[in-house]
Design a protein around this motif. Structure first.
Motif, PDB file in Angstrom:
ATOM      1  N   CYS A 215      38.546  49.029  44.578  1.00 24.68           N
ATOM      2  CA  CYS A 215      39.474  47.967  44.959  1.00 24.68           C
ATOM      3  C   CYS A 215      40.863  48.561  45.146  1.00 24.68           C
ATOM      4  O   CYS A 215      41.167  49.656  44.654  1.00 24.68           O
ATOM      5  N   GLY A 216      41.706  47.848  45.856  1.00 29.51           N
ATOM      6  CA  GLY A 216      43.073  48.283  46.115  1.00 29.51           C
ATOM      7  C   GLY A 216      43.689  47.399  47.179  1.00 29.51           C
ATOM      8  O   GLY A 216      42.972  46.723  47.931  1.00 29.51           O
ATOM      9  N   ASN A 217      44.991  47.402  47.275  1.00 29.03           N
ATOM     10  CA  ASN A 217      45.676  46.469  48.176  1.00 29.03           C
ATOM     11  C   ASN A 217      45.684  46.895  49.638  1.00 29.03           C
ATOM     12  O   ASN A 217      45.861  46.057  50.516  1.00 29.03           O
ATOM     13  N   ASP A 218      45.513  48.183  49.911  1.00 26.69           N
ATOM     14  CA  ASP A 218      45.614  48.671  51.286  1.00 26.69           C
ATOM     15  C   ASP A 218      44.227  48.801  51.911  1.00 26.69           C
ATOM     16  O   ASP A 218      43.387  49.562  51.422  1.00 26.69           O
ATOM     17  N   ASP A 219      43.988  48.067  52.995  1.00 22.38           N
ATOM     18  CA  ASP A 219      42.662  48.051  53.626  1.00 22.38           C
ATOM     19  C   ASP A 219      42.262  49.437  54.126  1.00 22.38           C
ATOM     20  O   ASP A 219      41.116  49.868  53.952  1.00 22.38           O
ATOM     21  N   ALA A 220      43.183  50.141  54.788  1.00 29.47           N
ATOM     22  CA  ALA A 220      42.866  51.456  55.340  1.00 29.47           C
ATOM     23  C   ALA A 220      42.553  52.454  54.228  1.00 29.47           C
ATOM     24  O   ALA A 220      41.642  53.284  54.356  1.00 29.47           O
ATOM     25  N   ALA A 221      43.298  52.377  53.128  1.00 31.93           N
ATOM     26  CA  ALA A 221      43.054  53.290  52.010  1.00 31.93           C
ATOM     27  C   ALA A 221      41.681  53.034  51.396  1.00 31.93           C
ATOM     28  O   ALA A 221      40.952  53.973  51.060  1.00 31.93           O
ATOM     29  N   ARG A 222      41.308  51.767  51.255  1.00 33.75           N
ATOM     30  CA  ARG A 222      39.986  51.449  50.715  1.00 33.75           C
ATOM     31  C   ARG A 222      38.885  51.987  51.624  1.00 33.75           C
ATOM     32  O   ARG A 222      37.852  52.461  51.159  1.00 33.75           O
TER      33      ARG A 222
END
Length: 214
Positions: free
Chosen positions: A154-161
């Protein structure tokens, strides 16, 4: 890809070896280089430096420090050196206190997580929780009789996920993207499963296996 790892313990060393195995360049960041002397001798392709060195080197970073030292490790690395980069957060908020009746104590409350604390203090860094819910022996290309098990991220940045999902899958896991950073409130406590003896023996291949409808 250049991978900078903040940490020098078993998790850091295991993930570093995994990235090397998959053809990445790796630098381990540590306060005590001597601690990594044996590992570095066995892995001559890897570099060893300070937290700041590893953060500057990284195209993608991994935070694999002790949970109570996670915030200070990023401060020492320099948030500016990690700004805009994906950082895999493999930490857990385990307190520096003995278990209570066999249950690990966390320093976070029920409506918070270490991932959220990191993201609040360093908003320019793209943290993604992963690899925190599994023992180090199984982090890289484990062989489970029941097939690939599920790794929650999980995480707030879509590209990073998306980037982390690809890494998780190359490391032999089935990635389950749980969305925003708040999901870490559920993912971080999964580390407590590794206190159960049967799970420590690896008898758990279906424990994290998501059931899909036919």
């Amino acid at each position: 890809m250049k991978i900078g790892i903040l940490g020098s313990g078993v998790v850091a060393q295991t993930l570093a070896a995994g990235f090397l195995k998959h053809g990445h360049q790796v630098m381990l960041g540590t306060r005590t280089p001597a601690k990594l002397a044996d590992w570095a001798a066995k892995n001559p392709a890897a570099k060893v430096g300070s937290f700041a060195d590893a953060a500057a080197f990284a195209e993608l970073a991994v935070l694999a420090a002790k949970g109570t030292a996670a915030l200070s490790a990023v401060r020492e690395a320099g948030a500016g050196r990690l700004a805009g980069k994906t950082v895999i957060d493999a930490t857990n908020p385990i307190a520096d206190a003995p278990p209570t009746h066999g249950v690990l104590q966390f320093f976070t409350g029920p409506n918070d997580s270490l991932l959220e604390q990191l993201q609040r203090e360093f908003p320019a860094v793209n943290f993604v929780k992963a690899f925190n819910s599994v023992g180090s022996a199984f982090m890289v290309n484990p062989n489970f009789a029941g097939g690939a098990a599920t790794m929650f991220i999980c995480g707030n940045d879509d590209a990073a996920r998306k980037v982390v999902r690809g890494i998780v899958e190359k490391f032999g896991w089935e990635a389950a993207d749980m969305g925003q950073a708040e999901a870490a409130r559920a993912i971080e406590p999964l580390c407590m499963l590794w206190c159960i003896p049967g799970l420590l023996r690896g008898e758990w291949s279906h424990a994290f296996k998501l059931v899909k409808p036919a």
